[in-house]
Design a protein around this motif. Sequence first.
Motif, PDB file in Angstrom:
ATOM      1  N   THR A 210       0.825  -1.194   0.000  1.00 36.60           N
ATOM      2  CA  THR A 210       0.000   0.000   0.000  1.00 36.60           C
ATOM      3  C   THR A 210       0.859   1.243   0.000  1.00 36.60           C
ATOM      4  O   THR A 210       2.067   1.202   0.267  1.00 36.60           O
ATOM      5  CB  THR A 210      -0.915   0.022   1.247  1.00 36.60           C
ATOM      6  OG1 THR A 210      -0.095   0.167   2.411  1.00 36.60           O
ATOM      7  CG2 THR A 210      -1.733  -1.253   1.341  1.00 36.60           C
TER       8      THR A 210
ATOM      9  N   CYS B 124      -5.606   7.065   1.354  1.00 35.33           N
ATOM     10  CA  CYS B 124      -4.596   6.032   1.582  1.00 35.33           C
ATOM     11  C   CYS B 124      -5.112   4.979   2.569  1.00 35.33           C
ATOM     12  O   CYS B 124      -4.926   3.770   2.371  1.00 35.33           O
ATOM     13  CB  CYS B 124      -3.301   6.653   2.096  1.00 35.33           C
ATOM     14  SG  CYS B 124      -2.397   7.623   0.876  1.00 35.33           S
TER      15      CYS B 124
ATOM     16  N   ALA C 276      -6.094   1.027   1.703  1.00 32.17           N
ATOM     17  CA  ALA C 276      -5.390  -0.024   2.445  1.00 32.17           C
ATOM     18  C   ALA C 276      -6.341  -0.991   3.126  1.00 32.17           C
ATOM     19  O   ALA C 276      -5.903  -1.961   3.746  1.00 32.17           O
ATOM     20  CB  ALA C 276      -4.456   0.605   3.475  1.00 32.17           C
TER      21      ALA C 276
END
Length: 433
Positions: free
Chosen positions: A206, A236, A240
């Motif tokens: 990630t 983000c 993830a």
Amino acid sequence: MLSEVYAHVMPETSPYKVNHLKKDHGLVFGSNIKSDPRLLWTLPDLESKDYTYITASTFFARRRQRRHVRHVLAFVCDFDTPQGTTTEDILDFYHAAGLPAPELIIATATPGHYQSWNILSEPLRIRHDILLAKVSKIHEAMVEALEADPCAVGVERWVRRPTMSNIVYTDNYSRTTWEELSKWYEARRPIKASKEEKHKVVYIGTLLATPAGKRIQESAAEKGERNRWAYGLGLCLWDAGIPSPEIHTKLHAWNKDLKEPLPMAEIEKIYRSVIAGRHHASPRVLSSITGLSAQIKGWYKWAKPRDRRRDHIQEIKDDIIADLQQHKTVTETQKAWSERLGVAYRTLKEALSQLRQKGIIEAQTSRGKYAQSSYSLSGGYLISLTYINLPAAAGAETLFSNGILKGHTAISPLKGTLSFSKEHSTRSGTEYG
């Protein structure tokens, strides 16, 4: 009081008729009986005619309807409280709800019943339906938070005309702004529960593990970049696979550690945008925000096998042909057709284009206002299906073997190539003539 509130939306004198008022002016309704509305479009009319009821909004048509509202001057809430309720109690309701205090409270003829006015500092011009819908939602939220009369909602409603005899509280030094009400609404608006979808991840690794991803998790954003940092961090975390509650907690903790934190309503707005799932974190954008590398380092794993690959163009062609064989003719739109077949719209268009180029399907478009296209299998393709499905004669060889024409059916004549068709026909005539 009335002159100050309505001065910006009603002219002192109007040489025009009601139908020719300017767009920055509007009509106000007044009446002694709610079923008998009268038009008011100048300040002298408003002050001279002592009506019991008026509207706290102006209108651009002769009908007192929400869709005809032009300006909102105040948000008025009705309180049907027990007898003995005081103005201090009403102000306490506003304080407990976190709302700006009203500038005007009016007592009605019934003891314990009040109308409180949040007078806007500037008339709110309703320029489109989206703004009108937001006004209605804010008014409903105010009534619900204050535990006021839930049936008295709508900026187009009748309100009591403020007079010297019925005003029990007034604040001449402050006004409520539209921005205050909007921020209050955004901060308390309920968050729609989103379905926790399992992400289709093939690449393991990630953005959070990259230098840029580690940097954006630090509360180092300066003023002017805080919104971009917060949104980038949220995306983000979302990509993830972090659960939504943890994303919510992380964003608020990150914001709290900033030197100059963003308002809570702004973080809530960013959080709702993140969990909507419309956007994903971009390594290029993340690198531009932090100035560090956002290149992912990870490893691949095989995707799970599927029983059917719907994105394969040949399978889509087979589906289209099978559908036309069943229905003979399809006249629905391409979008409706793609939804019915369960395929992507762009993929269907590409498959139709290829099938038309090969002459497998035909399309006909009618003329006129309600023109539509119809699709069907071409005559040549249907004939080819007939020959393919014909039974072979007893002892006849297969039609093709290793690409060489070997025999023919009992019904269809042998069709050879130009190079030997003449010779073969001569021999055939000699042997069987």
